[in-house]
Scaffold this active site. Structure first.
Site, PDB file in Angstrom:
ATOM      1  CE  LYS A   1     -63.634 -29.706  32.159  1.00 34.88           C
ATOM      2  NZ  LYS A   1     -64.903 -30.431  32.249  1.00 34.88           N
TER       3      LYS A   1
ATOM      4  CE  LYS B   1     -60.057 -35.722  24.487  1.00 37.96           C
ATOM      5  NZ  LYS B   1     -60.400 -36.204  25.821  1.00 37.96           N
TER       6      LYS B   1
ATOM      7  CE  LYS C   1     -66.682 -33.656  24.310  1.00 39.43           C
ATOM      8  NZ  LYS C   1     -67.663 -34.647  24.644  1.00 39.43           N
TER       9      LYS C   1
END
Ligand code: TRP
Length: 333
Positions: free
Chosen positions: A114, A196, A199
């Site tokens: 991140k 993945k 979202k």
């Protein structure tokens, strides 16, 4: 027996609810909710580590909560709540910060990822995120935590923190274990099947199936999914697109990969995708109907939010006051 065990998990409202959330986590949570004491929450404090539009965050929190309710996750003895409504999370997280080493947090792969992706905002919250997650889990003395592969390391550090605290102060926290049951499907992006179904960062709307999409859109996205050119419906590392569609198909139909491969032997990709689209739409139709109904029922949502916060607080504060006492904070009287 399993009835007495507590299972806990939280979901971040960092993006619109997707097929990835549904098949990867929620469908599994729904099964567990029938067998265990379950505590499920919206991890809205965790999402503060990455910048988001406040109004969007509120909408997503409400929508994910509505989805929990549509799936019956609050039924029986289970508790559903919003993390920020139970102040004990932030309070225990502070204490745990003081029992966690910089070196341990530095090793977290999610922190490294991140901070690489959000290089302009490497905030302290991103760094101490695992302490908040540990607080979420330890406050409720959870026995089992169903988490995806990407959260395993955070569960490990939670166990380390709990054991460390217990060693110093005597038994205070249940040391949680990862729930390894039939885990949810790992749903990958339809356009980028190597990654993945994300979202938060999917630029291409066709990459991700959202609960808010209508069924036609969902079917079209599946029909447009990236595949390969050998026209053989078989799973394998060199066929990420087809493998992903097979996984999705199996997750909704309950079939095994071998059964699905047999079913589609000699069938072209067009027909295969059509069958996957139909199976997904069949699965999602009732869920979406109920989700949309719940979402409109503002009064019901409000009452669940209030009730959930009260129930969760009662448990959380029992643990927090034990902790405060052990570490030598003055009792409130
Ligand atoms: N960090 C988790 C995720 O991003 C969400 C989460 C927060 C969580 N607190 C938790 C999961 C406690 C399990 C238990 O998916």
């Amino acid at each position: 027996m399993s009835e007495n065990k507590t299972i806990l998990s939280l979901m971040q409202p960092s993006g619109d609810a997707s097929l990835g959330n549904y098949l990867g986590a929620l469908k599994n949570w729904q099964k567990l909710a029938k067998e265990y004491n379950c505590i499920y929450a919206i991890a809205d404090l965790h999402t503060l580590t990455v910048r988001q539009e406040p109004a969007e965050k509120r909408r997503r929190s409400r929508e994910i909560l509505a989805l929990f309710l549509a799936m019956g996750l609050n039924e029986r003895d289970n508790i559903v709540f919003v993390q920020s409504h139970v102040a004990a999370h932030a309070e225990l997280a502070w204490v745990l910060n003081c029992y966690t080493y910089m070196g341990e947090l530095n090793r977290m792969t999610q922190f490294k990822d991140k901070s690489a992706r959000h290089a302009d905002n490497i905030n302290a919250g991103l760094f101490t995120y695992p302490c908040l997650m540990a607080a979420d889990i330890l406050l409720y003395q959870a026995d089992l935590v169903p988490v995806g592969e990407d959260q395993r390391q955070h569960l490990e550090i939670t166990r380390d923190i709990a054991e460390r605290f217990n060693n110093i102060y005597g038994n205070t926290f249940t040391v949680p274990e990862a729930y390894i049951g039939k885990t949810g499907a790992r749903v990958m992006g339809l356009q980028e099947p190597e990654r993945k179904m994300s979202k938060s960062e999917s630029a291409n709307a066709n990459n991700i199936i959202l609960l808010n999409d209508d069924l036609n859109q969902i079917a079209n996205k599946i029909k447009r999914a990236v595949t390969d050119s050998d026209n053989v419906v078989k799973a394998g590392p060199e066929k990420p697109g087809i493998t992903n569609l097979l996984n999705i198909y199996c997750a909704v139909s309950g079939k095994t990969i071998e059964e699905a491969e047999m079913e589609f032997a000699g069938v072209g990709y067009g027909a295969f995708k059509g069958a996957v689209a139909e199976a997904v739409c069949e699965e999602l139709r009732p869920v979406k109907d109920e989700y949309e109904r719940v979402l409109k029922d503002k009064g019901y949502i409000e009452s669940v939010i209030k009730d959930g916060a009260e129930k969760a607080s009662r448990i959380a504060y029992r643990t927090l006051s034990k902790v405060y006492k052990k570490v030598g904070l003055l009792p409130r009287g």
